[in-house]
Design a protein around this motif. Structure first.
Motif, short mmCIF file in Angstrom:
data_model
loop_
_atom_site.label_atom_id
_atom_site.label_comp_id
_atom_site.label_asym_id
_atom_site.label_seq_id
_atom_site.Cartn_x
_atom_site.Cartn_y
_atom_site.Cartn_z
N GLN A 141 -12.74 13.03 -8.83
CA GLN A 141 -12.06 14.10 -8.10
C GLN A 141 -10.61 14.25 -8.53
OE1 GLN A 141 -13.97 15.96 -6.11
NE2 GLN A 141 -15.67 14.58 -6.64
N GLY A 142 -10.12 13.33 -9.35
CA GLY A 142 -8.74 13.35 -9.81
C GLY A 142 -7.98 12.12 -9.33
N ILE A 143 -6.77 11.93 -9.89
CA ILE A 143 -5.93 10.80 -9.46
C ILE A 143 -5.53 11.03 -8.01
CG2 ILE A 143 -3.76 9.57 -9.86
CD1 ILE A 143 -3.92 10.36 -12.78
N ASP B 274 2.22 11.06 -8.74
CA ASP B 274 1.98 10.89 -10.18
C ASP B 274 3.14 10.18 -10.87
OD1 ASP B 274 0.47 11.02 -12.47
OD2 ASP B 274 1.20 13.01 -13.05
N ARG B 275 3.61 9.10 -10.26
CA ARG B 275 4.66 8.28 -10.85
C ARG B 275 4.06 6.90 -11.13
NH1 ARG B 275 9.77 10.32 -10.39
NH2 ARG B 275 10.65 8.22 -10.65
N LEU B 276 3.26 6.84 -12.18
CA LEU B 276 2.45 5.66 -12.47
C LEU B 276 3.08 4.82 -13.56
CD1 LEU B 276 -1.06 7.34 -12.40
CD2 LEU B 276 0.00 6.00 -10.59
N HIS B 277 3.21 3.53 -13.29
CA HIS B 277 3.68 2.58 -14.29
C HIS B 277 2.50 2.10 -15.11
CE1 HIS B 277 5.94 -0.99 -15.78
NE2 HIS B 277 6.99 -0.22 -15.55
N LEU C 2 0.82 -1.21 0.00
CA LEU C 2 0.00 0.00 0.00
C LEU C 2 0.86 1.26 0.00
CD1 LEU C 2 -2.79 -1.02 2.55
CD2 LEU C 2 -2.68 -1.40 0.09
N ARG C 3 1.96 1.23 0.72
CA ARG C 3 2.82 2.41 0.79
C ARG C 3 3.36 2.77 -0.59
NH1 ARG C 3 8.35 2.97 4.48
NH2 ARG C 3 8.95 5.04 3.73
N ALA C 4 3.80 1.76 -1.34
CA ALA C 4 4.34 2.02 -2.68
C ALA C 4 3.26 2.56 -3.61
CB ALA C 4 4.94 0.74 -3.25
N LEU C 5 2.06 1.98 -3.56
CA LEU C 5 0.98 2.43 -4.45
C LEU C 5 0.50 3.83 -4.08
CD1 LEU C 5 -1.14 -0.85 -4.72
CD2 LEU C 5 0.57 0.02 -6.32
N ILE C 6 0.39 4.11 -2.79
CA ILE C 6 -0.05 5.43 -2.35
C ILE C 6 0.94 6.50 -2.78
CG2 ILE C 6 -0.43 6.87 -0.30
CD1 ILE C 6 -1.64 4.36 1.03
#
Length: 539
Positions: free
Chosen positions: A66-68, A35-38, A25-29
């Motif tokens: 509401q946005g990313i 805004d560093r999305l793979h 969860l920490r990495a995904l949050i």
């Protein structure tokens, strides 16, 4: 309104309500907030640990109106439709039922088109390892260079089956089995909100049966509520799960502590009458031995356990060395259990092996466990083996020695008694016993006992072992004592005396064998030779 099962009703709707998996969860949050999305994520782990749940929350975070964000609102149409499983731009695929390459090509045909309503078109492929090699090849090109509006979320219980070409193009997150404590905590929370009474020990049994899977835990909870008619008790949950009543395991452990073979067999007979699975009983015994070892090392480790009182009593009754021995025997017995003629006899032999190999303290009279009768060689024919005749010769020597020990036990020892006699009376085993038998008492000044330890055994000294020897001596003398150790050359330690006695028994056995008329007759008739190294005294 139709009933909704607990596993669906209490499925997390955002990262904040998830139980465990903080490392994922920490990495995904952080990725969402910065805004560093793979373009491709792979979630691995055993069943029910939250792979698909994490993927759905991630899809909601990508498409929230509401946005990313790492905290989706949960109220917009995109969030609600994803929760309800009808969001048009979230394409969920079960790879186990769509393994053909034609299915994969059909799925990927619309990749190049922009999303219909959302910000991203999200492909959630569950059990992705079930795809065929041709399907992986069809997926590979798209994974390598996907359009910017596409995200792939892959989930699998068996990542080893994925081609390395797929793995190298994904960010991989491994979800762990949930601990029993985390599962119990969540179940307590669910039961409070459902306003259903439940015993904490019953929830603990369910958590054990779930084996690290929160989904399995909630499914078992549903079943237990139905079985118990709206409430959860330990007895009913144990019956539903087919769990072994721990009281049987405690009786076995107490019988082992008492060296009571008959009690062991009686308990096994009672279990057999209930038709239990002895493989499960042995697994339960191994688990209890593990908990005993934990309590002996750190008493506060299991303070919250409902069995803490009885386990503490057993931990005091069985030495740490015996616990480790029993654990190892049980592990090996579990491996060999399928080879036994039947499960019950195999389980019985594991327990009897524990009794047979229990270490014996110095000076303790060797006896069979209570209720077990020794085999007699009386009435053996003249042609009985040489080892049987040797046993008869040595038995007389051992009987005399054991009689001497019994006589010593009836004679109170003064403080001036020889050190080896004092050691023979101490309640010691394991390393503490070795510390005592490799030392000698050089003198006693009041309540101070001076001991010299053999230099080659200096590593036996440790605060814990000295404390156990100190407590045993204090109990023996029935007064407060202090120990002072020196290291030096020791000649007449109990270990030396034991070795000398052993050598004498060995020599007596060799002499008895060579002087036996039957052995001499065999040598003369067959020109045979007695191999001295093969002769072993009993005891």
């Amino acid at each position: 309104m139709s009933y909704q099962v607990l596993a669906r009703k209490w499925r997390p709707r955002n990262f904040g309500t998830m139980v465990g998996q903080e490392h994922v969860l920490r990495a995904l949050i952080n990725a969402l907030d910065n805004d560093r999305l793979h373009h491709a994520y792979l979630f691995t782990g055993t069943r029910g640990v939250g792979k698909t749940t994490v993927a759905r929350i991630f899809a909601k975070s990508l498409n929230c109106e509401q946005g990313i964000t790492s905290v989706p609102c949960g109220t917009c149409s995109a969030c609600r439709e994803i929760d309800e499983g009808r969001f048009v731009d979230l394409l969920e695929v079960d790879a186990a039922s769509r393994t053909k390459v034609e299915d994969t090509r059909e799925l990927l045909e619309n990749v190049q088109y922009s999303p219909t309503r959302g910000r991203f078109k999200v492909y959630l492929i569950d059990e992705v390892h079930m795809l065929s090699s041709h399907s992986f090849n069809a997926l590979l090109k798209t994974l390598e260079e996907p359009p910017p509006h596409v995200k792939f979320l892959l989930a699998t219980t068996d990542p080893q089956k994925l081609p390395v070409t797929i793995l190298s193009r994904c960010l991989q997150f491994s979800l762990k089995r949930l601990s029993k404590e985390l599962i119990v905590g969540h179940l307590i929370n669910v039961m409070e909100k459902e306003q259903i009474p439940a015993e904490s020990a019953a929830l603990s049994l369910i958590a054990e049966g779930a084996d690290g899977s929160m989904r399995d835990a909630l499914s078992l909870l549903d079943q237990a509520i139905a079985y118990g008619g709206g409430k959860l008790t330990v007895a009913e949950v144990a019956t539903m799960l087919g769990t072994i009543d721990k009281s049987h395991l405690f009786r076995i452990l107490q019988a082992l502590a008492d060296n009571n073979g008959q009690s062991v067999l009686d308990t096994v007979h009672g279990l057999a009458q209930q038709g239990v699975d002895f493989t499960a009983v042995l697994a339960g015994l191994i688990s209890q031995l593990h908990q005993l070892a934990l309590i002996q090392i750190s008493p506060q480790a299991l303070e919250q356990s409902p069995d803490y009182a009885v386990m503490t009593t057993l931990a005091a009754a069985i030495t740490p060395e015996d616990v480790q021995l029993y654990y190892q025997i049980a592990l090996l017995g579990r491996r060999d259990l399928p080879y036994a003629p039947d499960m019950r006899s195999g389980f019985e032999m594991v327990l009897l092996r524990m009794l047979a190999f229990r270490p014996v303290a110095v000076g303790e009279v060797v006896s069979h466990p209570q209720g077990v009768t020794a085999r007699s060689t009386a009435g053996a024919p003249p042609q009985a083996s040489a080892s049987a005749r040797q046993s008869t010769v040595i038995d007389a020597v051992l009987t005399t020695q054991q009689d001497d020990v019994v006589k010593n036990e009836t004679t109170p020892l003064s403080s001036a008694a020889p050190w080896h006699e004092i050691v023979s009376k101490l309640d010691l085993r394991g390393m503490a016993l070795q510390l005592a038998v490799n030392s000698v008492m050089t003198r006693r000044d009041g309540n101070v006992i001076h001991l010299m330890l053999s230099s080659q055994h200096a590593t036996l000294r440790s605060p814990a072992m000295e404390l156990r020897l100190h407590d045993a001596l204090q109990s023996f003398f029935n007064e407060s004592v202090k120990l002072k150790f020196t290291i030096g050359e020791v000649q007449e330690s109990p270990a030396h005396l034991n070795q000398r006695a052993s050598d004498e028994r060995q020599q007596a056995a060799v002499t008895a064998m060579h002087n036996d008329p039957n052995v001499q007759r065999i040598q003369e008739t067959f020109n045979a030779e007695v191999i001295t190294e093969s002769i072993r005294p009993i005891g």
